[in-house]
Design a protein around this motif. Structure first.
Motif, PDB file in Angstrom:
ATOM      1  N   SER A   2      12.358  -6.707 -14.305  1.00 60.36           N
ATOM      2  CA  SER A   2      11.709  -5.480 -14.783  1.00 60.36           C
ATOM      3  C   SER A   2      11.220  -4.742 -13.539  1.00 60.36           C
ATOM      4  O   SER A   2      10.185  -5.101 -12.980  1.00 60.36           O
ATOM      5  N   PRO A   3      11.958  -3.733 -13.076  1.00 61.26           N
ATOM      6  CA  PRO A   3      11.667  -3.107 -11.778  1.00 61.26           C
ATOM      7  C   PRO A   3      10.302  -2.439 -11.654  1.00 61.26           C
ATOM      8  O   PRO A   3       9.713  -2.449 -10.583  1.00 61.26           O
ATOM      9  N   LEU A   4       9.779  -1.836 -12.722  1.00 65.47           N
ATOM     10  CA  LEU A   4       8.495  -1.139 -12.628  1.00 65.47           C
ATOM     11  C   LEU A   4       7.363  -2.157 -12.566  1.00 65.47           C
ATOM     12  O   LEU A   4       7.130  -2.897 -13.515  1.00 65.47           O
ATOM     13  N   VAL A   5       6.669  -2.201 -11.439  1.00 53.01           N
ATOM     14  CA  VAL A   5       5.574  -3.170 -11.284  1.00 53.01           C
ATOM     15  C   VAL A   5       4.206  -2.519 -11.367  1.00 53.01           C
ATOM     16  O   VAL A   5       3.205  -3.208 -11.553  1.00 53.01           O
ATOM     17  N   GLY A   6       4.142  -1.199 -11.250  1.00 52.98           N
ATOM     18  CA  GLY A   6       2.862  -0.512 -11.365  1.00 52.98           C
ATOM     19  C   GLY A   6       3.046   0.972 -11.549  1.00 52.98           C
ATOM     20  O   GLY A   6       3.943   1.575 -10.967  1.00 52.98           O
ATOM     21  N   ASN A   7       2.192   1.570 -12.383  1.00 52.67           N
ATOM     22  CA  ASN A   7       2.227   3.003 -12.643  1.00 52.67           C
ATOM     23  C   ASN A   7       0.782   3.481 -12.674  1.00 52.67           C
ATOM     24  O   ASN A   7       0.031   3.148 -13.583  1.00 52.67           O
ATOM     25  N   PHE A   8       0.376   4.235 -11.658  1.00 50.77           N
ATOM     26  CA  PHE A   8      -1.017   4.614 -11.483  1.00 50.77           C
ATOM     27  C   PHE A   8      -1.169   6.124 -11.633  1.00 50.77           C
ATOM     28  O   PHE A   8      -0.550   6.891 -10.902  1.00 50.77           O
ATOM     29  N   ASN A   9      -1.998   6.544 -12.580  1.00 49.17           N
ATOM     30  CA  ASN A   9      -2.285   7.958 -12.785  1.00 49.17           C
ATOM     31  C   ASN A   9      -3.550   8.317 -12.014  1.00 49.17           C
ATOM     32  O   ASN A   9      -4.561   7.628 -12.122  1.00 49.17           O
ATOM     33  N   LEU A  10      -3.478   9.413 -11.266  1.00 45.65           N
ATOM     34  CA  LEU A  10      -4.606   9.871 -10.459  1.00 45.65           C
ATOM     35  C   LEU A  10      -5.051  11.229 -10.996  1.00 45.65           C
ATOM     36  O   LEU A  10      -4.229  12.050 -11.370  1.00 45.65           O
ATOM     37  N   SER A  11      -6.352  11.464 -11.026  1.00 47.11           N
ATOM     38  CA  SER A  11      -6.836  12.747 -11.530  1.00 47.11           C
ATOM     39  C   SER A  11      -8.038  13.227 -10.736  1.00 47.11           C
ATOM     40  O   SER A  11      -8.596  12.503  -9.909  1.00 47.11           O
ATOM     41  N   ASN A  12      -8.420  14.440 -10.988  1.00 48.69           N
ATOM     42  CA  ASN A  12      -9.602  15.059 -10.381  1.00 48.69           C
ATOM     43  C   ASN A  12      -9.577  15.023  -8.861  1.00 48.69           C
ATOM     44  O   ASN A  12     -10.586  14.746  -8.221  1.00 48.69           O
ATOM     45  N   GLY A  13      -8.417  15.260  -8.284  1.00 47.79           N
ATOM     46  CA  GLY A  13      -8.312  15.317  -6.830  1.00 47.79           C
ATOM     47  C   GLY A  13      -8.448  13.977  -6.137  1.00 47.79           C
ATOM     48  O   GLY A  13      -8.842  13.916  -4.973  1.00 47.79           O
ATOM     49  N   ALA A  14      -8.125  12.905  -6.837  1.00 48.66           N
ATOM     50  CA  ALA A  14      -8.219  11.564  -6.247  1.00 48.66           C
ATOM     51  C   ALA A  14      -7.274  11.448  -5.055  1.00 48.66           C
ATOM     52  O   ALA A  14      -6.211  12.069  -5.012  1.00 48.66           O
ATOM     53  N   GLU A  46       0.859  -1.177   0.000  1.00 47.35           N
ATOM     54  CA  GLU A  46       0.000   0.000   0.000  1.00 47.35           C
ATOM     55  C   GLU A  46       0.898   1.230   0.000  1.00 47.35           C
ATOM     56  O   GLU A  46       1.860   1.295   0.758  1.00 47.35           O
ATOM     57  N   VAL A  47       0.568   2.191  -0.836  1.00 49.50           N
ATOM     58  CA  VAL A  47       1.310   3.446  -0.886  1.00 49.50           C
ATOM     59  C   VAL A  47       0.312   4.572  -0.645  1.00 49.50           C
ATOM     60  O   VAL A  47      -0.717   4.649  -1.311  1.00 49.50           O
ATOM     61  N   THR A  48       0.636   5.420   0.323  1.00 39.46           N
ATOM     62  CA  THR A  48      -0.188   6.587   0.615  1.00 39.46           C
ATOM     63  C   THR A  48       0.674   7.831   0.450  1.00 39.46           C
ATOM     64  O   THR A  48       1.749   7.928   1.028  1.00 39.46           O
ATOM     65  N   SER A  49       0.189   8.769  -0.355  1.00 39.22           N
ATOM     66  CA  SER A  49       0.879  10.043  -0.547  1.00 39.22           C
ATOM     67  C   SER A  49       0.051  11.135   0.113  1.00 39.22           C
ATOM     68  O   SER A  49      -1.107  11.352  -0.248  1.00 39.22           O
ATOM     69  N   ASN A  50       0.660  11.808   1.087  1.00 45.17           N
ATOM     70  CA  ASN A  50       0.008  12.950   1.735  1.00 45.17           C
ATOM     71  C   ASN A  50       0.464  14.263   1.113  1.00 45.17           C
ATOM     72  O   ASN A  50       0.279  15.324   1.701  1.00 45.17           O
ATOM     73  N   ILE A  51       1.046  14.179  -0.075  1.00 37.60           N
ATOM     74  CA  ILE A  51       1.501  15.367  -0.790  1.00 37.60           C
ATOM     75  C   ILE A  51       0.319  15.910  -1.596  1.00 37.60           C
ATOM     76  O   ILE A  51      -0.273  15.176  -2.399  1.00 37.60           O
ATOM     77  N   PRO A  52      -0.067  17.167  -1.375  1.00 40.08           N
ATOM     78  CA  PRO A  52      -1.206  17.726  -2.110  1.00 40.08           C
ATOM     79  C   PRO A  52      -0.974  17.701  -3.617  1.00 40.08           C
ATOM     80  O   PRO A  52       0.126  17.940  -4.096  1.00 40.08           O
ATOM     81  N   GLY A  53      -2.032  17.410  -4.364  1.00 42.91           N
ATOM     82  CA  GLY A  53      -1.958  17.422  -5.821  1.00 42.91           C
ATOM     83  C   GLY A  53      -1.249  16.229  -6.423  1.00 42.91           C
ATOM     84  O   GLY A  53      -0.709  16.325  -7.523  1.00 42.91           O
ATOM     85  N   THR A  54      -1.264  15.084  -5.736  1.00 40.16           N
ATOM     86  CA  THR A  54      -0.616  13.878  -6.269  1.00 40.16           C
ATOM     87  C   THR A  54      -1.313  13.459  -7.561  1.00 40.16           C
ATOM     88  O   THR A  54      -2.525  13.300  -7.597  1.00 40.16           O
ATOM     89  N   THR A  55      -0.524  13.288  -8.629  1.00 35.83           N
ATOM     90  CA  THR A  55      -1.082  12.914  -9.930  1.00 35.83           C
ATOM     91  C   THR A  55      -0.634  11.534 -10.407  1.00 35.83           C
ATOM     92  O   THR A  55      -1.243  10.977 -11.320  1.00 35.83           O
ATOM     93  N   ARG A  56       0.443  11.001  -9.805  1.00 36.74           N
ATOM     94  CA  ARG A  56       0.905   9.675 -10.225  1.00 36.74           C
ATOM     95  C   ARG A  56       1.659   9.009  -9.093  1.00 36.74           C
ATOM     96  O   ARG A  56       2.403   9.649  -8.357  1.00 36.74           O
ATOM     97  N   ILE A  57       1.444   7.691  -8.974  1.00 38.90           N
ATOM     98  CA  ILE A  57       2.217   6.870  -8.045  1.00 38.90           C
ATOM     99  C   ILE A  57       2.740   5.680  -8.830  1.00 38.90           C
ATOM    100  O   ILE A  57       1.966   4.938  -9.432  1.00 38.90           O
ATOM    101  N   ALA A  58       4.052   5.523  -8.847  1.00 38.89           N
ATOM    102  CA  ALA A  58       4.684   4.369  -9.496  1.00 38.89           C
ATOM    103  C   ALA A  58       5.323   3.514  -8.409  1.00 38.89           C
ATOM    104  O   ALA A  58       5.859   4.041  -7.432  1.00 38.89           O
ATOM    105  N   ILE A  59       5.238   2.202  -8.571  1.00 36.54           N
ATOM    106  CA  ILE A  59       5.825   1.270  -7.610  1.00 36.54           C
ATOM    107  C   ILE A  59       6.898   0.452  -8.314  1.00 36.54           C
ATOM    108  O   ILE A  59       6.653  -0.111  -9.379  1.00 36.54           O
ATOM    109  N   LEU A  60       8.092   0.404  -7.699  1.00 33.19           N
ATOM    110  CA  LEU A  60       9.209  -0.339  -8.266  1.00 33.19           C
ATOM    111  C   LEU A  60       9.712  -1.359  -7.251  1.00 33.19           C
ATOM    112  O   LEU A  60       9.777  -1.071  -6.065  1.00 33.19           O
ATOM    113  N   ALA A  61      10.047  -2.542  -7.720  1.00 37.27           N
ATOM    114  CA  ALA A  61      10.770  -3.539  -6.932  1.00 37.27           C
ATOM    115  C   ALA A  61      12.165  -3.553  -7.546  1.00 37.27           C
ATOM    116  O   ALA A  61      12.376  -4.103  -8.630  1.00 37.27           O
TER     117      ALA A  61
END
Length: 155
Positions: free
Chosen positions: A101-113, A81-96
């Motif tokens: 292949s280190p990038l396991v997820g790339n999630f785009n957030l919009s509209n104040g998600a 689980e990744v939680t960002s308390n940074i205002p205006g977060t638009t993307r969270i990427a997870i790497l192992a």
């Protein structure tokens, strides 16, 4: 009623509704598909992933929380689980970091998600799980080491 028959009817009804929405122009096939950054997902090391995600020198942040087990008994299914308390977060990427292949997820957030992602990842060996967050035109990162006892990526 036969449960198999019931599942077939439910599936057919759902597919029919989607087909009608596409035919009516309410849903375009491209809208249902997520954006795909092929170069980033095929990168073989963390620096290439960062470059292909358009991230340069992300700042470490204590406003990013990574919740993952200290020891994962099975690397094939590691809850993260990744939680960002940074205002205006638009993307969270997870790497192992030590995965092939280190990038396991790339999630785009919009509209104040809410800056929150919960998923399960596959890890081949003990390594850092890194979250890279984009907010306000800047990049931030945090990491947590997860020890894997049984490899999930072919181990």
């Amino acid at each position: 009623m036969n449960p198999f028959r019931r599942n077939v009817l439910k599936s057919a009804t759902g597919a029919g509704v989607v087909a009608v929405a596409v035919a009516a122009g309410l849903l375009k096939p491209g809208q249902a598909m997520a954006a795909w950054n092929k170069a980033a997902f095929e990168s073989k090391n963390v620096s290439d992933v960062m470059k292909n995600l358009g991230v340069s020198s992300p700042a470490d942040s204590k406003d990013i929380t990574i919740k993952a087990p200290d020891i994962a008994e099975n690397g094939a299914v590691v809850p993260v689980e990744v939680t960002s308390n940074i205002p205006g977060t638009t993307r969270i990427a997870i790497l192992a970091e030590k995965n092939a292949s280190p990038l396991v997820g790339n999630f785009n957030l919009s509209n104040g998600a809410l800056g929150f992602i919960s998923t399960r990842i596959k890890m081949g060996q003990t390594s850092l799980v890194r979250a890279v967050v984009n907010a306000g035109g800047k990049s931030y990162t945090a990491a947590k080491e997860v020890k894997v006892t049984i490899g999930g990526c072919g181990g």
